[in-house]
Design a protein around this motif. Structure first.
Motif, PDB file in Angstrom:
ATOM      1  N   ILE A 300       0.609  -1.467  -0.279  1.00 40.87           N
ATOM      2  CA  ILE A 300      -0.123  -0.307  -0.085  1.00 40.87           C
ATOM      3  C   ILE A 300       0.869   1.080  -0.302  1.00 40.87           C
ATOM      4  O   ILE A 300       0.215   1.850  -0.892  1.00 40.87           O
ATOM      5  N   THR A 301       1.743   1.183   1.029  1.00 42.68           N
ATOM      6  CA  THR A 301       3.025   2.525   1.078  1.00 42.68           C
ATOM      7  C   THR A 301       3.416   2.198  -0.797  1.00 42.68           C
ATOM      8  O   THR A 301       3.397   3.689  -1.107  1.00 42.68           O
ATOM      9  N   CYS A 304       1.246   4.510  -2.938  1.00 47.63           N
ATOM     10  CA  CYS A 304       1.329   5.852  -2.631  1.00 47.63           C
ATOM     11  C   CYS A 304       1.959   6.620  -2.791  1.00 47.63           C
ATOM     12  O   CYS A 304       1.788   7.750  -3.906  1.00 47.63           O
ATOM     13  N   CYS A 305       3.765   5.701  -3.386  1.00 43.33           N
ATOM     14  CA  CYS A 305       4.267   6.315  -3.263  1.00 43.33           C
ATOM     15  C   CYS A 305       4.177   6.937  -5.223  1.00 43.33           C
ATOM     16  O   CYS A 305       4.879   7.774  -5.607  1.00 43.33           O
ATOM     17  N   GLY A 307       1.888   6.151  -6.703  1.00 40.67           N
ATOM     18  CA  GLY A 307       1.320   7.164  -7.324  1.00 40.67           C
ATOM     19  C   GLY A 307       1.863   8.711  -6.870  1.00 40.67           C
ATOM     20  O   GLY A 307       1.944  10.196  -7.819  1.00 40.67           O
ATOM     21  N   LEU A 308       2.185   9.726  -6.054  1.00 42.05           N
ATOM     22  CA  LEU A 308       3.281  10.809  -5.530  1.00 42.05           C
ATOM     23  C   LEU A 308       3.785  11.023  -6.698  1.00 42.05           C
ATOM     24  O   LEU A 308       4.176  12.879  -7.171  1.00 42.05           O
ATOM     25  N   VAL A 313      -1.550  11.540  -8.164  1.00 44.39           N
ATOM     26  CA  VAL A 313      -2.655  10.915  -7.356  1.00 44.39           C
ATOM     27  C   VAL A 313      -1.905  11.740  -6.138  1.00 44.39           C
ATOM     28  O   VAL A 313      -1.199  12.925  -6.138  1.00 44.39           O
ATOM     29  N   THR A 314      -2.918  12.731  -5.527  1.00 39.07           N
ATOM     30  CA  THR A 314      -2.425  13.636  -4.773  1.00 39.07           C
ATOM     31  C   THR A 314      -3.875  13.204  -3.495  1.00 39.07           C
ATOM     32  O   THR A 314      -4.876  13.139  -3.616  1.00 39.07           O
ATOM     33  N   PHE A 315      -3.318  13.104  -2.014  1.00 39.48           N
ATOM     34  CA  PHE A 315      -3.903  12.533  -0.668  1.00 39.48           C
ATOM     35  C   PHE A 315      -4.424  13.784  -0.146  1.00 39.48           C
ATOM     36  O   PHE A 315      -3.341  14.677   0.294  1.00 39.48           O
ATOM     37  N   PHE A 325       4.311  12.803   2.061  1.00 35.29           N
ATOM     38  CA  PHE A 325       3.298  11.558   2.837  1.00 35.29           C
ATOM     39  C   PHE A 325       4.398  11.086   3.944  1.00 35.29           C
ATOM     40  O   PHE A 325       3.891  10.362   4.566  1.00 35.29           O
ATOM     41  N   SER A 389       8.932   4.223   1.977  1.00 34.73           N
ATOM     42  CA  SER A 389       8.473   5.784   1.954  1.00 34.73           C
ATOM     43  C   SER A 389      10.726   6.086   1.821  1.00 34.73           C
ATOM     44  O   SER A 389      10.814   7.397   1.067  1.00 34.73           O
TER      45      SER A 389
END
Length: 516
Positions: A300-301, A304-305, A307-308, A313-315, A325, A389
């Motif tokens: 999952i991490t 997310c990374c 996508g960033l 991606v923006t959270f 993040f 991360s």
């Protein structure tokens, strides 16, 4: 009774008699006033140096926007502390069954608990009204802006409160409710920030249709209150004995088929019974389940990374880069470790089993070491997503090899200090909820006070920065290489703190646990 609302009157009277509620108000109001003062001082200095004193007039809109944002974020941070324990405290005190059979009923119970927690939020807002008057006196702000800001803050607070109440109705303990609200609330941050986004656009001259947003939030509040009532009845009378156990059996059956779990290979207690109780009997004591959890959180991490890194991606409408993040991950790690460290001994005391453990031949040192053995597994579980991360910082010019070394050392110096502080506070306060509030608010207040002192006394920043973990982590992620030596000082200070506190608690474990 308050307008024939006996439960709301009881809760308001009980909250008024709690010193920690008044302490929370003082910290909340003092923190907001301090931040607004620092922003006003910086605005005044910049404006007077560039254009003269009179040019400050007409800049009230900038100050008003900053006040609104601080109030909004403060409400979203503080209100779950009050609302997440509304129902779970009744469960822990054993009074929920009595309340459900009274004429109040489940629906009235939810309404009165919601009202009793919403009143302190309104008091917070009215205490901070003089700040908006200061911005109004500078010019650029109308009465309509102030009224719309109050309406936006009230409806945002009610939305956060209704969501917290829904989580509290299904949670078993206050700590689990509090942790769930903060973690799950991140996925709904866009809904909570909807009034903030629309009001910020209005202050910048872009008129938006706020009526639709208020209708959406009103429906969100009503649906959460209805959901809280349904979840309370279903969970209390049916789910607790049937659905939860069936879901658990289905999950274990799936892991058995995947060869990740075997109920026949359970290790019996031998030399270290508390280690067996805290580790082997828990899910993280099963090697397959533990590895699966590690891989899942890492994947999952990683997604997310990725996508960033690609910019797709923006959270939470605020997180655009991997360093941002990573800071959010640090905050989540500290919050989880704090809330999981507090019940280590407090849960045994609440279950009346601590006295039984103290009658065994185990020494106090062995009891304390065995009780925290489960937290070591949790450290590895939380450390792997952070490590992922960190690796995604490769290729960024401002992050060299020193960044990775200092981040690892900060992880193994700050987390033990937080764990031992949380355990010590939980022993002294003798209440899990009170200990959670004291530790979380205390650590945040410590960092904020040091940040204010760093701003007000720049000549002493070499003293204040190493004592402020939040400043150090922020400086690391922003690539401020000129403060590298202060990072090493911070690592040394908190390593010494954790080592000293650990040695003192282990050497005096019998006295701390109340054996003599």
């Amino acid at each position: 009774m308050i307008f024939a609302l006996p439960l709301a009157g009881r809760e308001l009277h009980r909250l008024a008699l709690r010193p920690r509620i008044h302490l929370l108000k003082m910290i909340f109001v003092g923190g907001v006033f301090s931040l607004v003062y620092l922003y006003y001082q910086s605005l005044y200095q910049v404006t007077t140096e560039q254009s003269g004193f009179l040019q400050v007039m007409g800049r009230g809109r900038d100050l008003f926007h900053f006040i609104f944002r601080v109030q909004h974020y403060s409400i979203c941070l503080v209100l779950p502390l009050l609302m997440s324990g509304a129902v779970t405290q009744e469960k822990e005190n054993g009074t929920l069954d009595v309340l459900l059979v009274t004429p109040i009923g489940p629906g009235g119970l939810m309404k009165q608990l919601f009202l009793s927690r919403a009143v302190p939020m309104l008091i917070f807002l009215f205490i901070l009204l003089p700040l908006q008057a200061i911005a109004y006196s500078l010019g650029g702000v109308t009465v309509q802006d102030i009224l719309q800001a109050i309406a936006a803050l009230v409806i945002s607070g009610l939305a956060v409160g209704a969501f917290s109440l829904a989580i509290s109705s299904v949670a078993q303990t206050t700590l689990s409710a509090m942790l769930s609200v903060y973690l799950l609330g991140g996925f709904l941050w866009g809904i909570f920030c909807l009034p903030l986004t629309l009001f910020s656009a209005r202050l910048k001259g872009r008129e938006e249709n706020a009526l639709g947003a208020y209708v959406i939030l009103s429906l969100f509040i009503i649906s959460n209150l209805v959901l809280a009532r349904v979840l309370l009845v279903k969970e209390h009378f049916y789910w607790k004995e049937n659905i939860q156990s069936s879901v658990k059996k289905k999950i274990l059956w799936l892991f058995e088929k995947l060869k990740l779990y075997s109920p026949d290979l359970r290790v019996l207690p031998n030399q270290d019974p508390l280690y067996w109780k805290e580790v082997e009997r828990c899910w993280w004591g099963r090697r397959g389940l533990f590895i699966t959890a590690l891989l899942t959180m890492s994947m999952i991490t990683c997604l997310c990374c990725l996508g960033l890194r690609s910019g797709s991606v923006t959270f939470l409408y605020q997180i655009h880069t991997i360093p941002q993040f990573t800071l959010v991950l640090w905050g989540a790690v500290f919050l989880v470790m704090t809330l999981c460290s507090i019940p280590v001994l407090a849960l045994e005391r609440d279950r009346k089993t601590l006295d039984v453990i103290l009658t065994t031949p185990l020494s106090g040192r062995e009891i304390l070491s065995g009780k925290i053995s489960g937290l070591r597994r949790l450290v590895w579980l939380l450390g792997l997503p952070l490590s992922v991360s960190f690796l995604f910082h490769l290729g960024l010019e401002e992050f060299g090899w020193q960044y990775y070394v200092t981040q690892v050392l900060l992880f193994f110096s700050l987390l033990p200090a937080v764990v031992w502080i949380s355990i010590w506070v939980s022993i002294k306060t003798r209440s899990r909820t009170r200990a959670s509030v004291v530790v979380v608010i205390g650590l945040l207040s410590w960092c904020c006070v040091l940040g204010v002192l760093t701003f007000l006394i720049p000549s002493m920043k070499a003293v204040f920065i190493p004592l402020n973990p939040l400043h150090v982590l922020y400086a690391q992620e922003m690539g401020w290489n000129q403060q590298n030596y202060l990072v090493w000082v911070c690592i040394a200070i908190f390593s010494l703190l954790s080592f000293t506190l650990r040695a003192w608690m282990l050497n005096n474990a019998d006295r701390i646990l109340g054996r003599f």
